[in-house]
Scaffold this active site. Sequence first.
Site, PDB file in Angstrom:
ATOM      1  N   ALA A  41      38.855  39.259  37.776  1.00  0.00           N
ATOM      2  CA  ALA A  41      38.375  38.010  38.365  1.00  0.00           C
ATOM      3  C   ALA A  41      37.476  37.212  37.428  1.00  0.00           C
ATOM      4  O   ALA A  41      37.369  36.005  37.568  1.00  0.00           O
ATOM      5  CB  ALA A  41      37.652  38.289  39.668  1.00  0.00           C
ATOM      6  N   THR A  42      36.834  37.880  36.478  1.00  0.00           N
ATOM      7  CA  THR A  42      36.047  37.113  35.512  1.00  0.00           C
ATOM      8  C   THR A  42      36.970  36.143  34.792  1.00  0.00           C
ATOM      9  O   THR A  42      36.688  34.947  34.679  1.00  0.00           O
ATOM     10  CB  THR A  42      35.349  38.059  34.508  1.00  0.00           C
ATOM     11  OG1 THR A  42      34.420  38.869  35.231  1.00  0.00           O
ATOM     12  CG2 THR A  42      34.619  37.290  33.425  1.00  0.00           C
ATOM     13  N   ASN A  48      29.005  38.629  46.862  1.00  0.00           N
ATOM     14  CA  ASN A  48      29.083  40.031  46.449  1.00  0.00           C
ATOM     15  C   ASN A  48      27.778  40.793  46.640  1.00  0.00           C
ATOM     16  O   ASN A  48      27.763  42.016  46.552  1.00  0.00           O
ATOM     17  CB  ASN A  48      29.516  40.134  44.984  1.00  0.00           C
ATOM     18  CG  ASN A  48      28.709  39.251  44.068  1.00  0.00           C
ATOM     19  OD1 ASN A  48      28.620  38.037  44.282  1.00  0.00           O
ATOM     20  ND2 ASN A  48      28.099  39.838  43.072  1.00  0.00           N
ATOM     21  N   SER A  67      40.586  40.321  42.365  1.00  0.00           N
ATOM     22  CA  SER A  67      40.437  41.380  41.362  1.00  0.00           C
ATOM     23  C   SER A  67      40.925  42.717  41.922  1.00  0.00           C
ATOM     24  O   SER A  67      40.562  43.084  43.041  1.00  0.00           O
ATOM     25  CB  SER A  67      38.957  41.494  40.992  1.00  0.00           C
ATOM     26  OG  SER A  67      38.755  42.567  40.102  1.00  0.00           O
ATOM     27  N   HIS A 123      40.201  45.919  41.142  1.00  0.00           N
ATOM     28  CA  HIS A 123      39.311  47.076  41.355  1.00  0.00           C
ATOM     29  C   HIS A 123      38.321  46.889  42.503  1.00  0.00           C
ATOM     30  O   HIS A 123      37.546  47.798  42.798  1.00  0.00           O
ATOM     31  CB  HIS A 123      38.585  47.447  40.052  1.00  0.00           C
ATOM     32  CG  HIS A 123      37.484  46.541  39.643  1.00  0.00           C
ATOM     33  ND1 HIS A 123      36.173  46.892  39.783  1.00  0.00           N
ATOM     34  CD2 HIS A 123      37.475  45.310  39.089  1.00  0.00           C
ATOM     35  CE1 HIS A 123      35.402  45.916  39.314  1.00  0.00           C
ATOM     36  NE2 HIS A 123      36.179  44.944  38.891  1.00  0.00           N
ATOM     37  N   THR A 162      51.475  40.006  26.737  1.00  0.00           N
ATOM     38  CA  THR A 162      52.428  40.913  27.373  1.00  0.00           C
ATOM     39  C   THR A 162      51.867  41.385  28.711  1.00  0.00           C
ATOM     40  O   THR A 162      50.696  41.771  28.797  1.00  0.00           O
ATOM     41  CB  THR A 162      52.681  42.123  26.454  1.00  0.00           C
ATOM     42  OG1 THR A 162      53.201  41.622  25.232  1.00  0.00           O
ATOM     43  CG2 THR A 162      53.656  43.110  27.078  1.00  0.00           C
ATOM     44  N   CYS A 172      26.053  43.566  37.801  1.00  0.00           N
ATOM     45  CA  CYS A 172      25.806  42.713  36.629  1.00  0.00           C
ATOM     46  C   CYS A 172      24.320  42.428  36.491  1.00  0.00           C
ATOM     47  O   CYS A 172      23.734  42.531  35.432  1.00  0.00           O
ATOM     48  CB  CYS A 172      26.566  41.397  36.758  1.00  0.00           C
ATOM     49  SG  CYS A 172      27.935  41.484  37.897  1.00  0.00           S
TER      50      CYS A 172
HETATM   51  N1  PMP Z   1      33.428  37.466  41.533  1.00  0.00           N
HETATM   52  C1  PMP Z   1      32.789  38.282  42.381  1.00  0.00           C
HETATM   53  C2  PMP Z   1      32.315  37.747  43.694  1.00  0.00           C
HETATM   54  C3  PMP Z   1      32.568  39.616  42.035  1.00  0.00           C
HETATM   55  O1  PMP Z   1      31.936  40.420  42.883  1.00  0.00           O
HETATM   56  C4  PMP Z   1      33.031  40.083  40.781  1.00  0.00           C
HETATM   57  C5  PMP Z   1      32.761  41.509  40.339  1.00  0.00           C
HETATM   58  N2  PMP Z   1      31.406  41.875  40.369  1.00  0.00           N
HETATM   59  C6  PMP Z   1      33.704  39.190  39.928  1.00  0.00           C
HETATM   60  C7  PMP Z   1      33.884  37.896  40.351  1.00  0.00           C
HETATM   61  C8  PMP Z   1      34.238  39.630  38.598  1.00  0.00           C
HETATM   62  O2  PMP Z   1      35.363  40.448  38.792  1.00  0.00           O
HETATM   63  P1  PMP Z   1      35.961  41.397  37.663  1.00  0.00           P
HETATM   64  O3  PMP Z   1      35.118  42.630  37.677  1.00  0.00           O
HETATM   65  O4  PMP Z   1      37.357  41.643  38.101  1.00  0.00           O
HETATM   66  O5  PMP Z   1      35.904  40.663  36.367  1.00  0.00           O
END
Ligand code: PMP
Length: 392
Positions: A72-73, A152, A200, A202, A241, A327
Amino acid sequence: MHDRIYMDNHASTPTDPRVVEAMLPYFTERFGNAASQHLYGWEAQEAVERAAHEVAALLGVDAKEIVFTSGATESNNLAVWGAMEAARARGRHFVTTAIEHPSVLEVAAQLQEQGCEVTYVPADRSGVVDSAAVTAALRADTVLCSVMWANNEIGTLQPVEAIAAACRERGVLFHTDAVQAAGKVPIAAAARELDLISISGHKMCGPKGIGALSVRRRRPKVHLAPRTFGGGQQRGLRAGTLPVPLIVGLGEACTLCARELDAEAARVGGLRDRLWSQLSVSLDGVRLNGDLKRRLPGNLNVSFAGVEAEALLLELKWIALSSGSACASAEHKPSHVLLAIGLSAEEAHSSMRFGLGRFTTAQEVERVADAVVQTVTRMRETSPLAGRVVRS
Ligand code: PMP
């Protein structure tokens, strides 16, 4: 020693064994490059298309709108930077909120350095962003608005449907970071209104290293400037890829989430309510951060007055909990989300996030509640700050 307990499902989730099972053949016998024009490639490409359908079904979009990313980043970076860059000539204003994930906020800071204007809409004390305030921030030169579906840290659900509708009326693109919401609360019905959606793997019992961005293809067709260049994969939006095993895993994770969503939301929500009632009945000076009703089923974020969350975490090393997001935890800064909803730095430093998930059991909840109650009580008795506990 205690058996360890995992209660940090917003940071990451275990990969469901059914997901691992679905992925395995794509590491070994079905290892082809999905772009190759032979049997191995076609087999891989078919699996990618199947997975795109599974992801699209959870989000309520078309499979052709799915772009696979590393997580998601990357999805958030591509959505925000890509949309702003593609519309450079039309406008340079971006609207977002003060409680977004850094993968949106850091892009916003970069955009500002490059001459864009950014409006950060605040959240109220309950952790919810007012849709009218977002609408009021939209201007003639606004290109994009990005509001997360679920936070989050405090789990609050945002009124994305109303905001998306207001954006559409004004011709502003709308992106939502649905990382924490996807698979936990139903989003497919509202997703029709959205232009860009990030998820995302995971965070939904799928593998790490895979995510997706849904990019609307019609009414309006969303244009994004790519950030990676190469062999033209994924319609040139994200070259490279395709990691077929991870994509298969994300697809299976989405299917399981969709199938089990209602039952899981009820079960996990029940456990979360149980945890909150145990903590709030047994302890004074506890405060819930964020609205309880408009919230992810598995989230609890609690301030324990007079207790340093970092010290509490050290006492409870056998329980995986977090003070703020993973984070922010690495930096030991007070959470920008808790500060944004009006907590003082001291209150933010006394806050803990509990993240319940698919594999959390009732017995684990009991053990965590008992341990937190006992430890907080003991720490308050021995702490010089004990006298400052506010009775509530
Ligand atoms: N957005 C939110 C709301 C998240 O909680 C996170 C993960 N902490 C991310 C984005 C980033 O996701 P990823 O770990 O897949 O890069």
